[in-house]
Scaffold this motif. Structure first.
Motif, PDB file in Angstrom:
ATOM      1  N   GLU A  44      23.191  61.382  74.918  1.00  0.00           N
ATOM      2  CA  GLU A  44      23.519  62.770  74.612  1.00  0.00           C
ATOM      3  C   GLU A  44      24.141  62.930  73.234  1.00  0.00           C
ATOM      4  OE1 GLU A  44      25.987  64.043  77.805  1.00  0.00           O
ATOM      5  OE2 GLU A  44      24.526  63.490  79.353  1.00  0.00           O
ATOM      6  N   GLY A  45      24.308  61.807  72.509  1.00  0.00           N
ATOM      7  CA  GLY A  45      24.816  61.874  71.133  1.00  0.00           C
ATOM      8  C   GLY A  45      26.270  62.243  71.030  1.00  0.00           C
ATOM      9  N   ARG A  46      27.088  61.908  72.057  1.00  0.00           N
ATOM     10  CA  ARG A  46      28.487  62.324  72.026  1.00  0.00           C
ATOM     11  C   ARG A  46      29.377  61.368  71.235  1.00  0.00           C
ATOM     12  NH1 ARG A  46      27.776  64.035  77.627  1.00  0.00           N
ATOM     13  NH2 ARG A  46      28.719  62.107  78.376  1.00  0.00           N
ATOM     14  N   ASP A  47      28.996  60.074  71.162  1.00  0.00           N
ATOM     15  CA  ASP A  47      29.896  59.153  70.483  1.00  0.00           C
ATOM     16  C   ASP A  47      29.367  58.645  69.155  1.00  0.00           C
ATOM     17  OD1 ASP A  47      27.885  57.526  71.263  1.00  0.00           O
ATOM     18  OD2 ASP A  47      29.091  56.157  72.483  1.00  0.00           O
ATOM     19  N   GLY A  48      28.139  58.993  68.822  1.00  0.00           N
ATOM     20  CA  GLY A  48      27.583  58.614  67.534  1.00  0.00           C
ATOM     21  C   GLY A  48      27.293  57.131  67.387  1.00  0.00           C
ATOM     22  N   GLN A  49      27.318  56.339  68.497  1.00  0.00           N
ATOM     23  CA  GLN A  49      27.051  54.909  68.427  1.00  0.00           C
ATOM     24  C   GLN A  49      25.808  54.598  69.236  1.00  0.00           C
ATOM     25  OE1 GLN A  49      30.846  52.316  68.327  1.00  0.00           O
ATOM     26  NE2 GLN A  49      31.201  53.805  69.897  1.00  0.00           N
ATOM     27  N   ASP A  50      24.858  53.917  68.605  1.00  0.00           N
ATOM     28  CA  ASP A  50      23.653  53.507  69.314  1.00  0.00           C
ATOM     29  C   ASP A  50      23.758  52.071  69.788  1.00  0.00           C
ATOM     30  OD1 ASP A  50      21.502  55.474  67.188  1.00  0.00           O
ATOM     31  OD2 ASP A  50      22.351  55.928  69.158  1.00  0.00           O
ATOM     32  N   ALA A  51      24.281  51.175  68.957  1.00  0.00           N
ATOM     33  CA  ALA A  51      24.364  49.760  69.305  1.00  0.00           C
ATOM     34  C   ALA A  51      25.366  49.541  70.436  1.00  0.00           C
ATOM     35  CB  ALA A  51      24.770  48.945  68.085  1.00  0.00           C
ATOM     36  N   LEU A  52      25.015  48.629  71.320  1.00  0.00           N
ATOM     37  CA  LEU A  52      25.865  48.328  72.475  1.00  0.00           C
ATOM     38  C   LEU A  52      25.539  46.914  72.928  1.00  0.00           C
ATOM     39  CD1 LEU A  52      27.871  49.350  74.633  1.00  0.00           C
ATOM     40  CD2 LEU A  52      25.906  50.156  75.935  1.00  0.00           C
ATOM     41  N   ALA A  53      26.500  45.991  72.809  1.00  0.00           N
ATOM     42  CA  ALA A  53      26.247  44.582  73.126  1.00  0.00           C
ATOM     43  C   ALA A  53      26.926  44.193  74.428  1.00  0.00           C
ATOM     44  CB  ALA A  53      26.742  43.692  71.998  1.00  0.00           C
ATOM     45  N   ILE A  54      26.227  43.352  75.194  1.00  0.00           N
ATOM     46  CA  ILE A  54      26.780  42.769  76.416  1.00  0.00           C
ATOM     47  C   ILE A  54      26.761  41.255  76.275  1.00  0.00           C
ATOM     48  CG2 ILE A  54      26.433  42.399  78.873  1.00  0.00           C
ATOM     49  CD1 ILE A  54      25.312  45.152  79.104  1.00  0.00           C
ATOM     50  N   LEU A  55      27.919  40.633  76.418  1.00  0.00           N
ATOM     51  CA  LEU A  55      28.035  39.181  76.421  1.00  0.00           C
ATOM     52  C   LEU A  55      28.318  38.727  77.846  1.00  0.00           C
ATOM     53  CD1 LEU A  55      28.559  40.000  73.429  1.00  0.00           C
ATOM     54  CD2 LEU A  55      30.140  38.066  73.292  1.00  0.00           C
ATOM     55  N   TRP A  56      27.443  37.898  78.392  1.00  0.00           N
ATOM     56  CA  TRP A  56      27.606  37.405  79.762  1.00  0.00           C
ATOM     57  C   TRP A  56      27.984  35.929  79.674  1.00  0.00           C
ATOM     58  CZ3 TRP A  56      24.722  40.201  84.057  1.00  0.00           C
ATOM     59  CH2 TRP A  56      25.179  39.794  85.300  1.00  0.00           C
ATOM     60  N   MET A  57      29.189  35.602  80.114  1.00  0.00           N
ATOM     61  CA  MET A  57      29.739  34.260  79.960  1.00  0.00           C
ATOM     62  C   MET A  57      29.905  33.569  81.303  1.00  0.00           C
ATOM     63  SD  MET A  57      33.377  33.099  78.261  1.00  0.00           S
ATOM     64  CE  MET A  57      34.353  33.220  79.755  1.00  0.00           C
ATOM     65  N   ASP A  58      29.595  32.278  81.332  1.00  0.00           N
ATOM     66  CA  ASP A  58      29.757  31.460  82.526  1.00  0.00           C
ATOM     67  C   ASP A  58      30.479  30.179  82.123  1.00  0.00           C
ATOM     68  OD1 ASP A  58      28.550  30.842  85.470  1.00  0.00           O
ATOM     69  OD2 ASP A  58      28.518  29.035  84.245  1.00  0.00           O
ATOM     70  N   LEU A  59      31.492  29.791  82.909  1.00  0.00           N
ATOM     71  CA  LEU A  59      32.239  28.576  82.598  1.00  0.00           C
ATOM     72  C   LEU A  59      31.474  27.354  83.093  1.00  0.00           C
ATOM     73  CD1 LEU A  59      35.875  29.653  83.552  1.00  0.00           C
ATOM     74  CD2 LEU A  59      34.854  29.577  81.282  1.00  0.00           C
ATOM     75  N   ASP A  60      31.227  26.407  82.208  1.00  0.00           N
ATOM     76  CA  ASP A  60      30.550  25.170  82.593  1.00  0.00           C
ATOM     77  C   ASP A  60      31.527  24.264  83.349  1.00  0.00           C
ATOM     78  OD1 ASP A  60      28.369  26.115  81.110  1.00  0.00           O
ATOM     79  OD2 ASP A  60      29.141  25.198  79.275  1.00  0.00           O
ATOM     80  N   ARG A  61      31.027  23.637  84.411  1.00  0.00           N
ATOM     81  CA  ARG A  61      31.790  22.676  85.217  1.00  0.00           C
ATOM     82  C   ARG A  61      32.936  23.317  86.000  1.00  0.00           C
ATOM     83  NH1 ARG A  61      34.722  19.166  83.066  1.00  0.00           N
ATOM     84  NH2 ARG A  61      34.486  17.653  84.735  1.00  0.00           N
ATOM     85  N   PHE A  62      32.942  24.632  86.169  1.00  0.00           N
ATOM     86  CA  PHE A  62      34.044  25.259  86.899  1.00  0.00           C
ATOM     87  C   PHE A  62      34.059  24.808  88.361  1.00  0.00           C
ATOM     88  CE2 PHE A  62      35.587  28.664  89.682  1.00  0.00           C
ATOM     89  CZ  PHE A  62      36.893  28.766  89.232  1.00  0.00           C
ATOM     90  N   LYS A  63      32.882  24.710  88.972  1.00  0.00           N
ATOM     91  CA  LYS A  63      32.818  24.319  90.386  1.00  0.00           C
ATOM     92  C   LYS A  63      33.400  22.925  90.602  1.00  0.00           C
ATOM     93  CE  LYS A  63      29.698  24.153  94.356  1.00  0.00           C
ATOM     94  NZ  LYS A  63      30.254  22.882  94.868  1.00  0.00           N
ATOM     95  N   GLU A  64      33.108  22.013  89.670  1.00  0.00           N
ATOM     96  CA  GLU A  64      33.653  20.666  89.795  1.00  0.00           C
ATOM     97  C   GLU A  64      35.179  20.690  89.735  1.00  0.00           C
ATOM     98  OE1 GLU A  64      31.830  18.056  86.945  1.00  0.00           O
ATOM     99  OE2 GLU A  64      29.925  19.123  87.092  1.00  0.00           O
ATOM    100  N   ILE A  65      35.721  21.478  88.812  1.00  0.00           N
ATOM    101  CA  ILE A  65      37.177  21.582  88.684  1.00  0.00           C
ATOM    102  C   ILE A  65      37.772  22.211  89.933  1.00  0.00           C
ATOM    103  CG2 ILE A  65      39.020  22.758  87.408  1.00  0.00           C
ATOM    104  CD1 ILE A  65      37.225  22.475  84.902  1.00  0.00           C
ATOM    105  N   ASN A  66      37.148  23.275  90.416  1.00  0.00           N
ATOM    106  CA  ASN A  66      37.644  23.981  91.597  1.00  0.00           C
ATOM    107  C   ASN A  66      37.624  23.075  92.823  1.00  0.00           C
ATOM    108  OD1 ASN A  66      38.737  26.548  92.229  1.00  0.00           O
ATOM    109  ND2 ASN A  66      36.917  27.032  93.417  1.00  0.00           N
ATOM    110  N   ASP A  67      36.547  22.292  92.966  1.00  0.00           N
ATOM    111  CA  ASP A  67      36.415  21.423  94.139  1.00  0.00           C
ATOM    112  C   ASP A  67      37.344  20.217  94.069  1.00  0.00           C
ATOM    113  OD1 ASP A  67      34.504  23.132  95.078  1.00  0.00           O
ATOM    114  OD2 ASP A  67      32.791  21.886  94.513  1.00  0.00           O
TER     115      ASP A  67
END
Length: 657
Positions: A242-265
């Protein structure tokens, strides 16, 4: 303890504010009371024609107008959400109420002692008593104000009635004095009801706020949860559209911790939870308001960055990855973790919130697949692979039932006799939409979705029922996935299939790779021993490509070894490969094991295998994997290596033609 005291003080202050606001809740009733007092005092002044009464009327009118005006003004402020300093407004109301009640009581007292006119007496007493009756309900929010007004209005009236000396007036004076006590009791009762109602409303409001927070925020880390982030993302997309904020770009970073299950277990959930809290703290400090953080469950976090383009998203993702590269200190533990991150940037990577989220997730999947501790941006080719994987997953669930699977056999020739010694069963899948799908592609997917066990059992059954038709000296071999051994049902399935088909156990070979030993918890060792005890042969496949082949040969008793095709590819030119193959041949001879050379594609490679005293050879030079009718015919004709080479050469020429 201190927090509890402070919390209770805050609750009491909120309650008192609500009680004060109840005083101003109905300016209409206050205006009506003021108008009634004004009219009755005017009537008394008109009848008496007394300057004192006129003065009283003027003062009462001014107080009534002031109270009504202030009530309307404060009521409007409450409606607009700007109540102001409630203690000052409480004091103003209290002074006005007491002044008005005091004037009405004084008016009644003076009319009773100054005039003998019953009409004036009736008007003044009615005004005082009527006003006092309304006070107990309307001002019950503040007992002090209500009781004070009652006393100021009724007690001077009762005194005036008593001083008049008339018997009836004195009885009425006693009644009014008693009414003060009754009104005070009514006020206290009403006040209790009002307070309980306000407390219930406040608790309900606090409970609603608590549940709303639980619904929108992660209880462990305090950041937004999946639902809240998705709502925020959709709002940003709507604003952009609707052009209310004047920003078109929008980034999503999806992060996953490596080896978290091993540490948790290994270290427990308390350490795992503390790690997640520390991760959020680090992310918050790193981002410094450049993005919104949400926990999507487990060890997955999403960072929403309005206004960030692809370069900014890439740089930010690298910052996050580097932030965790050296591990995290949690209490006494130094936890060696890293982060894999996938990102997508709208609108070019997604036309709506759901699509952009899906594409960031695909980028994360790609980062994990390529070895962890990586950053990957979304590319549309990822979606094509995703759709293909999804199609393969869906097709695998019905491939056996719909007859799409077929077991081909590649012959393995004995070098000395030249005849077929073993046939290796190789699974083939002709997908109705995708066409021929390689086992290298669909087997890992079958392992990931739990379909490898039914596939293994189907292959086992097809292989055994085929081999039982062949001469006794020919064995059949099938590959066993490490996932099949983890299920624990393989020995039972093998025994049932052998009994049903009538195939001798010594004619069945199971080929395993070194990967089955990487996470051996003892179960793999026991299962392999159980399979060997019923007479099956075990062969170590792809020998030489792993990390601990020699130690496996020491720990496990294999019946055969298959030299990986990579060593045979350059065997005629590479002295290193020649030395390795020769050494493996001597090793197998010393350990009493058969040896198979895979990937024989030229006559020179075949000759070197003969010279190196390798027992069996397999490769496209002799034959590709063939459907069962073809392999049955080859066995029936007692085809030799030379016959197979000539036949394969004719087929190759026919294919080229």
């Amino acid at each position: 303890m201190l927090e509890a005291i402070v919390g209770e003080e805050v609750r009491q202050a909120d309650l008192r504010r609500a009680l004060v606001e109840s005083l101003y809740a109905s300016p209409t009733s206050l205006a009506i009371g003021a108008l009634a007092g004004l009219l009755l005092s005017l009537a008394i002044a008109h009848i008496s024609r007394d300057p004192v009464m006129i003065l009283f009327t003027v003062v009462i009118s001014l107080i009534a107008v002031a109270r009504t005006t202030s009530a309307i003004f404060y009521y409007r402020k409450l409606k607009s959400g700007r109540g102001g300093t409630y203690r000052l407004w409480e004091m103003a109301y209290e002074l006005g109420a007491w002044a008005y009640a005091g004037m009405l009581g004084a008016l009644a007292f003076i009319t009773l002692v100054r005039f003998d006119d019953p009409a004036i007496h009736i008007l003044s007493v009615a005004l005082a008593t009527g006003y006092a009756a309304g006070i107990s309900g309307r001002n019950a929010g503040r007992i002090k104000i209500a009781v004070g007004q009652t006393c100021l209005a009724l007690l001077p009236t009762a005194l005036g009635l008593w001083l008049d000396g008339n018997f009836g007036y004195r009885i009425l004076a006693i009644v009014l004095a008693t009414m003060v006590i009754a009104m005070a009791e009514i006020t206290r009762t009403t006040h209790h009801i009002v307070v309980e109602a306000l407390r219930g409303k406040k608790e309900k409001s606090l409970l609603a706020a608590k549940y709303e927070r639980l619904a929108r925020y992660d209880s462990l880390t305090g950041v937004e949860n999946r639902m809240a982030m998705q709502m925020r993302l959709r709002e940003l997309f709507d604003d952009n559209r609707e052009g209310r904020d004047g920003q078109d770009a929008l980034a999503i970073l999806w992060m996953d911790l490596d080896r978290f299950k091993e540490i948790n277990d290994s270290l427990g959930h308390m350490v795992g939870d503390a790690l997640l809290v520390t991760v959020v703290e680090r992310l918050s400090a790193l981002l410094e308001g450049r993005g919104h953080i949400a926990r999507f469950g487990g060890d997955e976090f999403v960072i929403l960055c309005p206004g960030a383009g692809r370069d900014e998203a890439q740089a930010m993702a690298e910052e996050v990855r580097i932030c965790f590269e050296q591990g995290v200190d949690v209490g006494a533990h130094h936890l060696a973790i890293s982060a894999s991150i996938g990102f997508a940037v709208g609108p070019q990577d997604g036309r709506d919130a759901d699509e952009l989220m899906q594409h960031a997730d695909l980028a994360l999947y790609e980062a994990k697949a390529q070895g962890r501790n990586r950053v990957m941006g979304f590319a549309w080719s990822m979606k094509e692979r995703f759709h293909r994987i999804h199609e393969i997953e869906r097709g695998l669930r019905s491939a056996i039932a719909e007859g799409q699977m077929e077991l081909h056999f590649q012959p393995i020739f004995d070098v000395k006799s030249g005849r077929i010694h073993i046939c290796e069963g190789l699974l083939r899948w002709n997908h109705p939409a995708l066409g021929a799908v390689s086992p290298a592609e669909f087997i890992p997917i079958a392992e990931s979705i739990g379909m490898i066990e039914p596939l293994t059992q189907w292959v086992l059954r097809q292989a055994c029922f085929a081999a039982v038709q062949w001469p006794e000296e020919i064995r059949v071999a099938i590959n066993i996935s490490p996932a099949s051994l983890r299920f624990g049902e393989l020995p039972r399935a093998v025994i049932e299939t052998l009994m049903e088909s009538g195939l001798s156990a010594r004619r069945l070979e199971l080929e395993v790779t070194e990967s089955i030993f990487l996470h051996d918890d003892g179960q793999t060792h026991q299962m392999l021993r159980a399979l060997q005890q019923i007479g099956l042969r075990l062969v170590l496949d792809d020998f030489g490509t792993g990390y601990s082949s020699l130690s496996y040969l020491r720990s496990y008793r294999f019946d055969g070894i298959k030299i990986d095709r990579s060593f045979m590819r350059c065997i005629t030119e590479s002295k290193e490969d020649q030395a390795i193959v020769s050494a493996v041949g001597h090793l197998a001879e010393a350990l009493g094991m058969e040896i198979v050379a895979e990937g024989i594609e030229t006559a020179e490679q075949l000759q070197y295998a003969r010279d190196a005293h390798i027992h069996n050879v397999q490769g496209f030079l002799m034959s590709m994997a063939q459907p069962r009718p073809v392999i049955d015919a080859m066995i029936a004709r007692r085809m030799t290596i030379g016959d197979a080479m000539a036949s394969e050469l004719r087929q190759a020429r026919a294919r080229r033609a």
